[in-house]
Scaffold this motif. Structure first.
Motif, PDB file in Angstrom:
ATOM      1  N   TYR A 156       2.802 -22.940  12.765  1.00 40.70           N
ATOM      2  CA  TYR A 156       1.770 -22.942  13.793  1.00 40.70           C
ATOM      3  C   TYR A 156       2.123 -23.867  14.943  1.00 40.70           C
ATOM      4  CZ  TYR A 156      -1.513 -20.375  10.823  1.00 40.70           C
ATOM      5  OH  TYR A 156      -2.127 -19.402  10.069  1.00 40.70           O
ATOM      6  N   SER A 157       1.605 -23.543  16.103  1.00 34.89           N
ATOM      7  CA  SER A 157       1.697 -24.406  17.279  1.00 34.89           C
ATOM      8  C   SER A 157       0.337 -24.400  17.968  1.00 34.89           C
ATOM      9  CB  SER A 157       2.800 -23.932  18.225  1.00 34.89           C
ATOM     10  OG  SER A 157       2.581 -22.589  18.618  1.00 34.89           O
ATOM     11  N   ASP A 159      -2.784 -23.680  20.177  1.00 33.24           N
ATOM     12  CA  ASP A 159      -3.412 -22.450  20.686  1.00 33.24           C
ATOM     13  C   ASP A 159      -3.249 -21.253  19.751  1.00 33.24           C
ATOM     14  OD1 ASP A 159      -4.452 -23.640  22.963  1.00 33.24           O
ATOM     15  OD2 ASP A 159      -2.654 -23.250  24.151  1.00 33.24           O
ATOM     16  N   ASP A 160      -2.571 -21.431  18.621  1.00 31.38           N
ATOM     17  CA  ASP A 160      -2.477 -20.326  17.662  1.00 31.38           C
ATOM     18  C   ASP A 160      -3.825 -20.131  16.978  1.00 31.38           C
ATOM     19  OD1 ASP A 160       0.124 -19.820  18.237  1.00 31.38           O
ATOM     20  OD2 ASP A 160       0.962 -20.785  16.458  1.00 31.38           O
ATOM     21  N   ARG A 180      -9.070 -21.986  16.702  1.00 31.30           N
ATOM     22  CA  ARG A 180      -7.889 -22.168  17.543  1.00 31.30           C
ATOM     23  C   ARG A 180      -7.294 -23.538  17.255  1.00 31.30           C
ATOM     24  NH1 ARG A 180      -6.428 -24.805  22.391  1.00 31.30           N
ATOM     25  NH2 ARG A 180      -8.441 -25.900  22.290  1.00 31.30           N
TER      26      ARG A 180
END
Length: 416
Positions: A156-157, A159-160, A180
């Protein structure tokens, strides 16, 4: 005189002696390294949570409360009502209080509902605060902050999207209220790394259309409507408490444990952590025993080396005896050789240990959150070195006594 003979004899057998010294050095480095890791792991375990005076939850066991509130293992037997939480928060001896709500999950990672106060008051490793590696702390109802392990494992990063599942092993997801990722925390080496953190209001929001652990058939409240609702929780799983003065800690603990409105339990995190370590820390004894056996094996190898060299050195011993050396001199020389090899090996082992710590410290800290301090050698480490030297002298007595009994005639005899 004996010391000069021993040193000269060791230099005459450089290759064999070097291999023996290396084996002792590596075994000592392993033994001391295991000790460093053991103490470092114990300190990191004890520092999983610091700066928190009490943990409050439903009445159960102290270890059980610690496991689900701090380590996210297991479930609470009951919740703490919001009214009781507010009563505790309103006490004059409470400096701060952080609620925790557990129950949901995301792809095997626990979801924890809390308030922004969690990021201000949760401390680990003797007072270190949580820090955001990327993004920001959640500022929207459906924002989430994830731990470093969650981000690394699931890729994940910021805004995912994240969809939370209902319960721990449920296939039912809250797909109509996705979250988010607003921030990713730095690696801490604590259970926070494996936690998806949302707001308390968000926990209430995703359960608006749920009743008795199941979704109400045909009901789906729009997100815009949910945002306008009163999302004050009805209960929380546990709470972290900071006390105004350490002197008030035990009085507050007693008052919570005697709370009449509902059965509650307040525990001291440090005491519960020590109790839990007593249960899981038995593995350290086995690990120390294994590393000690490695040292013993190296010393036995040294004894075997001395034994195997005796046949090659029988003429040397006989010449010493013929030149007037007493049997005790031969015995003392062999014992001294073994002590020198053990001492040099142990000192090199200490050197290897600290070189390894310098290299491994940042790697272990970033990858596992295990902090191994690089301090000056302790008295315990010097005692280990002394014990290895003494053990080297003891194991050398067996081949030394054999050499002691060798006669001049036996040593000068040419065998065909």
């Amino acid at each position: 005189m004996i010391f000069r003979l021993a040193i000269a004899s060791l230099f005459a057998r450089t290759l064999t002696v070097s291999m023996t010294v290396l084996a002792i050095a590596l075994s000592v480095a392993l033994f001391l390294g295991v000790e460093k890791v053991r103490t470092g792991a114990k300190a990191s375990f004890a520092d999983t949570i610091s700066g928190t005076d009490l943990i409050v939850g439903a009445r159960s066991g102290s270890v059980q409360l610690l496991l689900y509130s701090v380590f996210r293992i297991g479930n609470a037997t009951n919740n703490v009502t919001w009214e009781s939480y507010q009563d505790i928060a309103a006490r004059p001896d409470v400096e701060w209080i952080v609620p925790i709500s557990l129950g949901d999950s995301h792809r095997q990672f626990r979801v924890m509902g809390t308030t922004p106060a969690f990021f201000a008051h949760y401390k680990y490793r003797q007072g270190r605060a949580l820090a955001v590696a990327d993004g920001v702390i959640m500022d929207d109802l459906f924002d989430t902050v994830i731990g470093a392990d969650v981000a690394a494992t699931l890729g994940y990063s910021v805004d995912d999207p994240i969809v939370v599942a209902h319960g721990l092993a449920s296939f039912t997801e809250h797909k109509d209220q996705p979250f988010r990722v607003s921030g990713i925390l730095e690696k801490t080496g604590t259970p926070v790394d494996r936690t998806v953190i949302v707001s308390l209001e968000a926990i209430e929001a995703i359960h608006v259309d749920w009743q008795s652990g199941a979704q109400i058939p045909g009901q789906s409240t729009p997100v815009d409507v949910i945002r306008q609702m009163d999302l004050t929780p009805k209960a929380v799983t546990a709470a972290l408490v900071g006390v105004e003065s350490p002197l008030q800690t035990f009085a507050l603990q007693r008052a919570i444990n005697e709370y009449r409105q509902e059965p509650l339990l307040a525990i001291l995190p440090g005491v519960a952590l020590q109790e839990l370590w007593g249960i899981v820390g038995i593995a350290e004894t086995a690990l120390l025993a294994v590393s000690a056996m490695v040292v013993v094996t190296a010393l036995i190898g040294m004894m075997a080396t001395i034994f195997s060299s005796l046949n090659e050195r029988r003429r040397e011993m006989a010449i010493f005896r013929a030149m007037g050396a007493r049997p005790a001199t031969i015995l003392g020389m062999l014992v001294l050789e073994a002590m020198v090899m053990a001492a040099v090996g142990a000192l090199f082992g200490l050197l290897f240990l600290y070189l390894g710590l310098i290299i491994a410290q940042p790697i272990l800290d970033s990858a596992f959150g295990l902090w191994l301090p690089i301090d000056a050698p302790t008295l315990r480490e010097f005692w280990v070195i002394l014990a290895v030297i003494c053990a080297g002298a003891i194991v050398s007595l067996v081949p030394a006594l054999r050499a002691y009994r060798m006669s001049v005639a036996d040593g000068m005899m040419v065998k065909t």
